[in-house]
Design an enzyme around this catalytic site. Structure first.
Site, short mmCIF file in Angstrom:
data_model
loop_
_atom_site.label_atom_id
_atom_site.label_comp_id
_atom_site.label_asym_id
_atom_site.label_seq_id
_atom_site.Cartn_x
_atom_site.Cartn_y
_atom_site.Cartn_z
N HIS A 135 -26.57 -15.81 72.25
CA HIS A 135 -27.73 -16.66 72.53
C HIS A 135 -27.42 -18.05 71.97
O HIS A 135 -26.68 -18.17 70.99
CB HIS A 135 -28.94 -16.03 71.81
CG HIS A 135 -30.26 -16.65 72.10
ND1 HIS A 135 -30.67 -17.83 71.53
CD2 HIS A 135 -31.30 -16.23 72.86
CE1 HIS A 135 -31.90 -18.12 71.93
NE2 HIS A 135 -32.31 -17.17 72.75
N ASP A 212 -26.51 -11.30 64.82
CA ASP A 212 -27.79 -11.69 65.40
C ASP A 212 -28.44 -10.41 65.93
O ASP A 212 -28.02 -9.86 66.96
CB ASP A 212 -27.52 -12.71 66.52
CG ASP A 212 -28.77 -13.03 67.33
OD1 ASP A 212 -29.80 -12.35 67.16
OD2 ASP A 212 -28.70 -13.95 68.16
N GLN A 215 -32.23 -8.74 69.35
CA GLN A 215 -32.48 -7.77 70.43
C GLN A 215 -32.13 -6.35 70.03
O GLN A 215 -32.25 -5.43 70.85
CB GLN A 215 -31.68 -8.16 71.69
CG GLN A 215 -32.07 -9.49 72.28
CD GLN A 215 -33.50 -9.53 72.80
OE1 GLN A 215 -34.12 -8.50 73.06
NE2 GLN A 215 -34.04 -10.72 72.95
N LYS A 238 -40.49 -10.22 68.42
CA LYS A 238 -39.86 -9.29 69.37
C LYS A 238 -40.03 -7.86 68.88
O LYS A 238 -39.51 -6.91 69.46
CB LYS A 238 -38.37 -9.61 69.51
CG LYS A 238 -38.11 -11.00 70.10
CD LYS A 238 -36.63 -11.26 70.22
CE LYS A 238 -36.29 -12.72 70.44
NZ LYS A 238 -36.67 -13.25 71.74
N CYS A 376 -31.27 -18.63 77.67
CA CYS A 376 -30.63 -19.27 76.50
C CYS A 376 -29.27 -18.66 76.23
O CYS A 376 -28.88 -18.47 75.05
CB CYS A 376 -31.51 -19.17 75.26
SG CYS A 376 -33.03 -20.07 75.43
C1 LIG Z 1 -30.13 -12.47 70.92
C2 LIG Z 1 -31.13 -13.52 70.51
N1 LIG Z 1 -30.83 -14.32 69.49
C3 LIG Z 1 -31.69 -15.25 69.06
C4 LIG Z 1 -32.90 -15.44 69.66
C5 LIG Z 1 -33.82 -16.51 69.15
O1 LIG Z 1 -34.97 -15.92 68.60
P1 LIG Z 1 -36.16 -16.84 68.08
O2 LIG Z 1 -36.51 -17.75 69.22
O3 LIG Z 1 -37.24 -15.88 67.75
O4 LIG Z 1 -35.65 -17.59 66.91
C6 LIG Z 1 -33.25 -14.64 70.75
C7 LIG Z 1 -34.53 -14.85 71.48
O5 LIG Z 1 -34.64 -14.59 72.65
C8 LIG Z 1 -32.34 -13.64 71.18
O6 LIG Z 1 -32.62 -12.85 72.21
#
Ligand SMILES: Cc1ncc(COP(=O)(O)O)c(C=O)c1O
Length: 418
Positions: A135, A212, A215, A238, A376
Site C-alpha cells: 500500500h 503492515d 489487512q 478496519k 492506494c
Molecule cells: C495494506 C494497507 N496498509 C495501510 C493502509 C492504510 O491504513 P490507514 O489509512 O488506516 O492508515 C491500508 C488501508 O487501506 C491498507 O490496506
C-alpha cells in the site's frame, strides 16, 4: 480451497452469521431501494452495537483528558485507556504492554518507524527492501526517508498470480540491507505473504522487519511473538473499531533506541529550553492528547472479535471467498486479478469492456458497495497493466446470499454494456 490454515478452519465451529449480523445496525440499511450489501470492508469495516455502546458510555460517563489530573473522571478515562492497551496486547500476543503504541492508524505507525528508526539508523548507500504488493502507506514514508538519507529502495517482484517471488526476495539482500517492510495481506489482491519465513530470513542477516498488518489483523489470528516481527502496524477502523486509532507494535529494545517522531505533551519527562528528556515507552511516542475515545472503542472491538473467534472469522471468510471466486469464474467476461494460493477476504476483478468506475456505479444502484480504483497500490496496478480494479472485500458478517447479489449485479452490468 484458498487456505488460511486448514486444520484451524476444520476445527473451528461454524459462525452463526445471522446472529452476528444482528449486532451491526448499519447492515439493515436499504440503498437505492435494495438491501445494502456491504463489500467494502478492506477500506473500513462496520461497527457492532457493543462497540457503539462502549463509545456512548465513555462519552456519557467517563470522558476527561488522561494522565494529567487526580479527579475521578481523569482517573477513570486513564484506567480505561490503559486497559484497552492491555486488551490489544493480548489480542496480538505482544510480550509487554509498553510494546503497544497508540497511533492514528497504520499510516501513522509506519511513518513513526520510518522517521523514528530510519532517520536515526540509515546512512548514505544503505538499502531497504519493500515489495510490489505494498500500500502507498508502506512506500511513501520510506521514500521520504530514503531521499533524505541517500538510501536505495529495492523491490520484491510478484508473479502473475500476485504472489511474492521469494527467490528474488532472498537475492535482494546485500551487506548494505538495513530494513525490510512488507505487507502481511495485500489490500489490492488479498495475497497472504509468508511473513514468518521472510522475517526469519531477514533476521539471519541481522535485518529488522516491519509488517503492515492493516489487512491481516481483521481476518487472521495474528501473534506478533510467533511471527517474531520487529514492528507490526494496523488500524482500528478496519477492525470494527473507530477511525482515528491504530496500533504500532514494536519490540521494546528497538522502540527504546528510536527517536520520537512527534514532540509535545505526554512524551516528555522534563523540558527546559536547553534540553528535553523523553518519557519511557510507549508514552515517548504518544505526544499530545491521544485519541482516548477511539482507543477505548478499539479495546471494545478486540473484545468483540475475540468473542466471535478469529479462527471462526477466518473460516467463514475463506468460505465466502471460495464461493465468490467460483461464482465469478463461472460468469465469463470477468477476470479475477490476484489468484494467489493463499488469499484472504479480497476479490479484485475486471469486467471485460467496462471501466471499473462504471461497474461500481451500477453495482451501487443494486445496493452493492464495492471499491473501484487503484486501492492506494499503484505498483500492483502497474504490474497487472490495469489503471484500476473492482474490489469486493468481505467481512465475517457477509453472507453467501450477498455473494449471489454481487454476482447478479455484475450480470446486470454485463447486460447494460453487452
Ligand atoms: C495494506 C494497507 N496498509 C495501510 C493502509 C492504510 O491504513 P490507514 O489509512 O488506516 O492508515 C491500508 C488501508 O487501506 C491498507 O490496506
Amino acid at each position: 480451497m484458498t487456505a488460511i490454515d486448514k486444520a484451524a478452519l476444520e476445527s473451528a465451529q461454524a459462525l452463526d452469521v445471522k446472529r452476528v449480523r444482528a449486532d451491526f445496525p448499519i447492515l439493515d440499511l436499504e440503498v437505492n431501494g435494495k438491501p445494502l450489501v456491504f463489500l467494502d470492508n478492506a477500506a473500513s469495516s462496520q461497527m457492532p452495537q457493543p462497540v457503539i455502546d462502549r463509545i456512548v458510555r465513555y462519552q456519557s460517563a467517563e470522558h476527561a483528558n488522561i494522565h494529567r489530573a487526580v479527579h475521578y473522571l481523569s482517573e477513570t478515562a486513564t484506567a480505561e485507556y490503559e486497559a484497552a492497551r492491555r486488551k490489544v496486547q493480548r489480542f496480538i500476543n505482544a510480550r509487554e504492554e509498553r510494546e503497544v503504541i497508540y497511533t492514528s492508524g497504520t499510516t501513522d505507525g509506519i511513518n513513526l518507524v520510518a522517521h523514528g528508526y530510519g532517520r536515526k539508523f540509515f546512512g548514505e548507500g544503505d538499502e531497504i527492501i519493500l515489495t510490489t504488493l505494498e500500500h502507498h502507506s508502506n512506500i511513501v514514508p520510506w521514500q521520504m526517508v530514503a531521499q533524505e538519507k541517500g538510501v536505495k529502495i529495492r523491490v520484491v517482484p510478484i508473479n502473475d498470480r500476485g504472489e511474492l517471488d521469494l527467490e528474488a526476495y532472498r537475492g535482494l539482500f546485500t551487506a548494505r540491507t538495513k530494513f525490510v517492510g512488507t505487507t502481511h495481506v495485500s489490500n489490492a489482491l488479498g495475497t497472504i505473504n509468508p511473513v514468518k519465513d521472510m522475517i526469519a530470513f531477514a533476521h539471519e542477516r541481522g535485518v529488522p522487519v516491519l509488517v503492515d498488518g492493516a489487512q491481516a489483523v481483521p481476518h487472521l489470528h495474528v501473534d506478533v511473538q510467533d511471527l517474531d516481527c520487529d514492528f507490526y502496524a494496523f488500524s482500528g477502523h478496519k477492525l470494527c473499531g473507530p477511525t482515528g486509532i491504530g496500533i504500532l507494535y514494536g519490540k521494546a529494545p528497538l522502540l527504546e533506541k528510536m527517536q520520537p517522531f512527534k514532540g509535545g505533551g505526554d512524551m516528555i519527562l522534563s523540558v527546559t529550553f536547553e534540553k528535553t528528556t523523553y518519557n519511557t515507552i510507549p508514552h515517548k511516542f504518544e505526544a499530545g492528547t491521544p485519541p482516548i475515545m477511539p482507543a477505548i472503542g478499539l479495546g471494545a472491538a478486540v473484545d468483540y472479535l475475540s468473542g466471535v473467534g478469529m479462527d471462526r472469522i477466518a473460516a467463514h471468510e475463506t468460505d465466502l471467498l471460495d464461493y465468490a471466486t467460483q461464482s465469478v469464474n463461472r460468469m465469463g467476461g470477468v477476470r479475477i486479478i490476484g489468484t494467489a494460493e493463499r488469499k484472504a477476504a479480497v476479490l479484485s476483478f475486471a469486467v471485460e469492456g467496462v471501466h471499473p468506475h462504471d461497474v461500481g456505479t451500477l453495482l451501487n444502484e443494486e445496493g452493492v458497495a464495492i471499491r473501484t480504483g487503484h486501492h492506494c497500490a499503484q505498483p500492483v496496478m502497474q504490474r497487472f497493466k490495469v489503471p484500476a480494479t473492482c474490489r469486493a472485500s468481505f467481512a465475517f458478517y457477509n453472507t453467501m446470499e450477498e455473494v449471489d447479489a454481487l454476482v447478479a449485479a455484475i450480470g446486470k452490468v454485463q447486460k447494460v454494456f453487452g
